[in-house]
Design an enzyme around this catalytic site. Structure first.
Site, PDB file in Angstrom:
ATOM      1  N   GLY A  10     -28.986  43.017 -66.048  1.00 23.64           N
ATOM      2  CA  GLY A  10     -27.820  43.466 -65.280  1.00 23.64           C
ATOM      3  C   GLY A  10     -28.254  44.003 -63.929  1.00 23.64           C
ATOM      4  O   GLY A  10     -29.450  44.135 -63.637  1.00 23.64           O
ATOM      5  N   GLN A  11     -27.278  44.307 -63.096  1.00 15.07           N
ATOM      6  CA  GLN A  11     -27.590  44.781 -61.731  1.00 15.07           C
ATOM      7  C   GLN A  11     -28.478  46.030 -61.766  1.00 15.07           C
ATOM      8  O   GLN A  11     -29.517  46.092 -61.121  1.00 15.07           O
ATOM      9  CB  GLN A  11     -26.300  45.141 -60.984  1.00 15.07           C
ATOM     10  CG  GLN A  11     -25.349  43.997 -60.751  1.00 15.07           C
ATOM     11  CD  GLN A  11     -24.241  44.419 -59.803  1.00 15.07           C
ATOM     12  OE1 GLN A  11     -24.433  44.366 -58.602  1.00 15.07           O
ATOM     13  NE2 GLN A  11     -23.099  44.827 -60.327  1.00 15.07           N
ATOM     14  N   ASP A  35     -28.598  43.470 -79.122  1.00 13.16           N
ATOM     15  CA  ASP A  35     -27.185  43.171 -78.877  1.00 13.16           C
ATOM     16  C   ASP A  35     -26.354  44.412 -79.215  1.00 13.16           C
ATOM     17  O   ASP A  35     -26.306  44.843 -80.368  1.00 13.16           O
ATOM     18  CB  ASP A  35     -26.776  41.973 -79.751  1.00 13.16           C
ATOM     19  CG  ASP A  35     -25.345  41.549 -79.507  1.00 13.16           C
ATOM     20  OD1 ASP A  35     -24.579  42.314 -78.888  1.00 13.16           O
ATOM     21  OD2 ASP A  35     -24.994  40.434 -79.946  1.00 13.16           O
ATOM     22  N   LEU A  36     -25.712  44.965 -78.206  1.00 10.91           N
ATOM     23  CA  LEU A  36     -24.970  46.216 -78.418  1.00 10.91           C
ATOM     24  C   LEU A  36     -23.740  46.040 -79.302  1.00 10.91           C
ATOM     25  O   LEU A  36     -23.151  47.028 -79.750  1.00 10.91           O
ATOM     26  CB  LEU A  36     -24.559  46.849 -77.078  1.00 10.91           C
ATOM     27  CG  LEU A  36     -25.578  47.830 -76.483  1.00 10.91           C
ATOM     28  CD1 LEU A  36     -26.897  47.180 -76.164  1.00 10.91           C
ATOM     29  CD2 LEU A  36     -25.009  48.517 -75.240  1.00 10.91           C
ATOM     30  N   TYR A  60     -20.272  46.300 -71.505  1.00  8.96           N
ATOM     31  CA  TYR A  60     -19.256  45.252 -71.370  1.00  8.96           C
ATOM     32  C   TYR A  60     -18.548  45.552 -70.050  1.00  8.96           C
ATOM     33  O   TYR A  60     -17.781  46.509 -69.959  1.00  8.96           O
ATOM     34  CB  TYR A  60     -18.282  45.331 -72.552  1.00  8.96           C
ATOM     35  CG  TYR A  60     -17.260  44.224 -72.604  1.00  8.96           C
ATOM     36  CD1 TYR A  60     -17.290  43.278 -73.626  1.00  8.96           C
ATOM     37  CD2 TYR A  60     -16.264  44.117 -71.648  1.00  8.96           C
ATOM     38  CE1 TYR A  60     -16.338  42.260 -73.679  1.00  8.96           C
ATOM     39  CE2 TYR A  60     -15.325  43.092 -71.691  1.00  8.96           C
ATOM     40  CZ  TYR A  60     -15.364  42.175 -72.707  1.00  8.96           C
ATOM     41  OH  TYR A  60     -14.435  41.175 -72.761  1.00  8.96           O
ATOM     42  N   ASP A 101     -16.050  55.101 -62.297  1.00 10.18           N
ATOM     43  CA  ASP A 101     -14.872  55.709 -61.658  1.00 10.18           C
ATOM     44  C   ASP A 101     -13.583  55.310 -62.382  1.00 10.18           C
ATOM     45  O   ASP A 101     -12.553  55.943 -62.206  1.00 10.18           O
ATOM     46  CB  ASP A 101     -14.805  55.282 -60.180  1.00 10.18           C
ATOM     47  CG  ASP A 101     -14.934  53.777 -59.971  1.00 10.18           C
ATOM     48  OD1 ASP A 101     -15.552  53.102 -60.818  1.00 10.18           O
ATOM     49  OD2 ASP A 101     -14.420  53.268 -58.960  1.00 10.18           O
ATOM     50  N   TYR A 124     -11.107  48.633 -70.155  1.00 16.24           N
ATOM     51  CA  TYR A 124     -12.499  48.893 -69.767  1.00 16.24           C
ATOM     52  C   TYR A 124     -12.720  50.391 -69.534  1.00 16.24           C
ATOM     53  O   TYR A 124     -13.650  50.989 -70.064  1.00 16.24           O
ATOM     54  CB  TYR A 124     -12.832  48.082 -68.508  1.00 16.24           C
ATOM     55  CG  TYR A 124     -14.130  48.467 -67.842  1.00 16.24           C
ATOM     56  CD1 TYR A 124     -15.364  48.123 -68.407  1.00 16.24           C
ATOM     57  CD2 TYR A 124     -14.136  49.186 -66.641  1.00 16.24           C
ATOM     58  CE1 TYR A 124     -16.551  48.494 -67.787  1.00 16.24           C
ATOM     59  CE2 TYR A 124     -15.316  49.560 -66.024  1.00 16.24           C
ATOM     60  CZ  TYR A 124     -16.520  49.207 -66.604  1.00 16.24           C
ATOM     61  OH  TYR A 124     -17.690  49.586 -65.993  1.00 16.24           O
ATOM     62  N   LYS A 128     -15.151  52.991 -71.618  1.00 11.00           N
ATOM     63  CA  LYS A 128     -16.248  53.732 -70.969  1.00 11.00           C
ATOM     64  C   LYS A 128     -16.075  55.241 -71.188  1.00 11.00           C
ATOM     65  O   LYS A 128     -17.050  55.960 -71.403  1.00 11.00           O
ATOM     66  CB  LYS A 128     -16.314  53.407 -69.476  1.00 11.00           C
ATOM     67  CG  LYS A 128     -16.730  51.968 -69.135  1.00 11.00           C
ATOM     68  CD  LYS A 128     -18.144  51.612 -69.573  1.00 11.00           C
ATOM     69  CE  LYS A 128     -19.207  52.369 -68.816  1.00 11.00           C
ATOM     70  NZ  LYS A 128     -20.573  51.970 -69.233  1.00 11.00           N
TER      71      LYS A 128
HETATM   72  N1  NAP Z   1     -20.515  46.906 -61.714  1.00  8.28           N
HETATM   73  C1  NAP Z   1     -19.802  47.924 -61.282  1.00  8.28           C
HETATM   74  O1  NAP Z   1     -19.103  47.834 -60.267  1.00  8.28           O
HETATM   75  C2  NAP Z   1     -19.866  49.252 -62.003  1.00  8.28           C
HETATM   76  C3  NAP Z   1     -19.067  50.293 -61.526  1.00  8.28           C
HETATM   77  C4  NAP Z   1     -19.113  51.517 -62.191  1.00  8.28           C
HETATM   78  C5  NAP Z   1     -19.947  51.682 -63.280  1.00  8.28           C
HETATM   79  N2  NAP Z   1     -20.692  50.645 -63.731  1.00  8.28           N
HETATM   80  C6  NAP Z   1     -21.501  50.864 -64.929  1.00  8.28           C
HETATM   81  O2  NAP Z   1     -22.864  50.684 -64.612  1.00  8.28           O
HETATM   82  C7  NAP Z   1     -23.575  50.161 -65.731  1.00  8.28           C
HETATM   83  C8  NAP Z   1     -24.347  48.931 -65.348  1.00  8.28           C
HETATM   84  O3  NAP Z   1     -23.451  48.035 -64.721  1.00  8.28           O
HETATM   85  P1  NAP Z   1     -23.965  46.734 -63.954  1.00  8.28           P
HETATM   86  O4  NAP Z   1     -23.132  46.576 -62.744  1.00  8.28           O
HETATM   87  O5  NAP Z   1     -25.455  46.715 -63.847  1.00  8.28           O
HETATM   88  O6  NAP Z   1     -23.469  45.646 -65.008  1.00  8.28           O
HETATM   89  P2  NAP Z   1     -23.848  44.125 -65.174  1.00  8.28           P
HETATM   90  O7  NAP Z   1     -24.570  43.607 -63.993  1.00  8.28           O
HETATM   91  O8  NAP Z   1     -22.588  43.455 -65.638  1.00  8.28           O
HETATM   92  O9  NAP Z   1     -24.878  44.176 -66.371  1.00  8.28           O
HETATM   93  C9  NAP Z   1     -24.496  44.537 -67.648  1.00  8.28           C
HETATM   94  C10 NAP Z   1     -25.588  44.119 -68.580  1.00  8.28           C
HETATM   95  O10 NAP Z   1     -25.137  44.435 -69.901  1.00  8.28           O
HETATM   96  C11 NAP Z   1     -25.503  43.362 -70.720  1.00  8.28           C
HETATM   97  N3  NAP Z   1     -24.657  43.249 -71.898  1.00  8.28           N
HETATM   98  C12 NAP Z   1     -23.352  42.936 -71.969  1.00  8.28           C
HETATM   99  N4  NAP Z   1     -22.966  42.877 -73.254  1.00  8.28           N
HETATM  100  C13 NAP Z   1     -24.062  43.160 -73.993  1.00  8.28           C
HETATM  101  C14 NAP Z   1     -24.323  43.238 -75.376  1.00  8.28           C
HETATM  102  N5  NAP Z   1     -23.375  42.986 -76.299  1.00  8.28           N
HETATM  103  N6  NAP Z   1     -25.565  43.560 -75.790  1.00  8.28           N
HETATM  104  C15 NAP Z   1     -26.552  43.786 -74.885  1.00  8.28           C
HETATM  105  N7  NAP Z   1     -26.384  43.703 -73.571  1.00  8.28           N
HETATM  106  C16 NAP Z   1     -25.150  43.400 -73.135  1.00  8.28           C
HETATM  107  C17 NAP Z   1     -25.358  42.117 -69.868  1.00  8.28           C
HETATM  108  O11 NAP Z   1     -26.136  41.124 -70.449  1.00  8.28           O
HETATM  109  P3  NAP Z   1     -26.064  39.582 -70.001  1.00  8.28           P
HETATM  110  O12 NAP Z   1     -26.919  39.544 -68.757  1.00  8.28           O
HETATM  111  O13 NAP Z   1     -26.638  38.866 -71.143  1.00  8.28           O
HETATM  112  O14 NAP Z   1     -24.614  39.293 -69.755  1.00  8.28           O
HETATM  113  C18 NAP Z   1     -25.895  42.623 -68.535  1.00  8.28           C
HETATM  114  O15 NAP Z   1     -27.271  42.419 -68.425  1.00  8.28           O
HETATM  115  C19 NAP Z   1     -22.513  49.934 -66.805  1.00  8.28           C
HETATM  116  O16 NAP Z   1     -22.475  51.033 -67.664  1.00  8.28           O
HETATM  117  C20 NAP Z   1     -21.214  49.864 -66.028  1.00  8.28           C
HETATM  118  O17 NAP Z   1     -20.108  50.257 -66.824  1.00  8.28           O
HETATM  119  C21 NAP Z   1     -20.677  49.432 -63.107  1.00  8.28           C
END
Ligand code: NAP
Length: 289
Positions: A10-11, A35-36, A60, A101, A124, A128
């Site tokens: 993930g990012q 797998d979560l 997710y 947020d 979502y 969270k």
């Molecule tokens: N993106 C945003 O704008 C944002 C904003 C606020 C907060 N956040 C929070 O920041 C955190 C990281 O977000 P991010 O942007 O890095 O998200 P992301 O790029 O979507 O990455 C999420 C990761 O979680 C993995 N994942 C999804 N379902 C899974 C499962 N069942 N088992 C194991 N891994 C699983 C995905 O795996 P795959 O690569 O296999 O899909 C991906 O690598 C999260 O808690 C998110 O809620 C994100």
């Protein structure tokens, strides 16, 4: 120090795996390895790895899809972090978790504090928030870092969407009445690293570590998707920028509601740990990196 990082593709997870290396042994896992949605596998991996610190960057994150898969989203975003916290407790380990947020309804009109009432307006956000509570219910040293509008040069995010559209279209209509703080995933990883390195000195034992809790961690300042788009285009070289037109949220209906105003004050994080860069300076570094 053994650190288990979830969501390594993930990012945030991708940046964490690279960023934390000098702090100890990093065991970064992807969906296949942990797998979560499989809570037994979550327990098994933690019992096998026996980390001192779990950093949960997996989630997710498909906001629209979550409406049609609420149970799966709840298992991944709430039940699994709860299980991680339970297993951490058995090991005497600590936990860092990321939240959003979207736990707020976006109606406040001024920056949200950690003490403000939560009120998610979509599935979502609700999952969270449930994840935050699941961790808080277990008494371990923990940090819940709420961030927002995460972007970077890989994965799925607004920045990459704009760069793609800029190459495909001559004009872009972008929403100008939603406010937030775009936060570079590398900033989040850098600051997570800083916090962990500081905590290593004090150790993470509950009686010695009194920083547990929720913190807002976003780039400083605020903007709209429209202004963010203009900044992306202005700071990207080798691009013939399209014309960008501001539009209202009502003119760009999405299947799922998002908070209109989700700026969060990071004063608590800054006061306790360190400064956070402004969103535009971080953006410049990101597009130039
Ligand atoms: N993106 C945003 O704008 C944002 C904003 C606020 C907060 N956040 C929070 O920041 C955190 C990281 O977000 P991010 O942007 O890095 O998200 P992301 O790029 O979507 O990455 C999420 C990761 O979680 C993995 N994942 C999804 N379902 C899974 C499962 N069942 N088992 C194991 N891994 C699983 C995905 O795996 P795959 O690569 O296999 O899909 C991906 O690598 C999260 O808690 C998110 O809620 C994100």
């Amino acid at each position: 120090m053994k650190i288990l990082v979830t969501g390594k593709n993930g990012q945030i997870g991708y940046e964490l795996e690279r960023n934390l290396k000098s702090l100890g042994e990093i065991i970064a896992v992807d969906r296949r390895q942990m797998d979560l949605s499989d809570l037994e596998q979550v327990r098994d991996v933690i019992r096998t790895v026996r980390p001192n610190l779990i950093i949960n960057a997996a989630a997710y994150t498909a906001v629209d899809k979550a409406e049609s898969e609420p149970e799966l989203a709840m298992r991944i975003n709430a039940e699994a972090p709860g299980v991680m916290a339970e297993e951490a407790k058995k090991l005497g380990a600590a936990m860092i978790h990321y939240s959003t947020d979207y736990v707020f309804d976006g109606k406040k009109g001024s920056p949200y504090f950690e003490t403000d009432a939560t009120c998610p307006i979509n599935v979502y956000g609700a999952t969270k928030l449930a994840g935050e509570l699941a961790i808080q219910n277990v008494n371990i040293p923990h940090l819940i870092l709420r961030t927002s509008w995460v972007y970077g040069m890989r994965g799925k995010n607004f920045l990459l969407t704009i760069l793609r559209l800029a190459n495909e279209q001559k004009e872009l209509d972008i929403v100008s009445d939603q406010y937030g703080a775009p936060t570079w995933c590398r900033t989040i990883a850098d600051l997570t690293r800083y916090v962990v390195s500081q905590s290593q000195i004090k150790r993470w034992y509950p009686e010695e570590w009194d920083n547990s809790g929720i913190y807002h961690l976003t780039a400083q300042g605020q903007t709209t998707w429209f202004e963010f788009t203009e900044a992306i285009l202005k700071n990207t070289v080798n691009l013939k920028p399209p014309k960008v037109r501001p539009i209202k949220t009502v003119d760009y209906p999405l299947p799922v509601k998002r908070p209109e105003y989700s700026v969060m004050s990071s004063d608590k994080f800054i006061g306790r740990f360190c400064n956070i860069p402004e969103w535009e300076s971080a953006l410049k570094l990101c597009v130039g990196s």
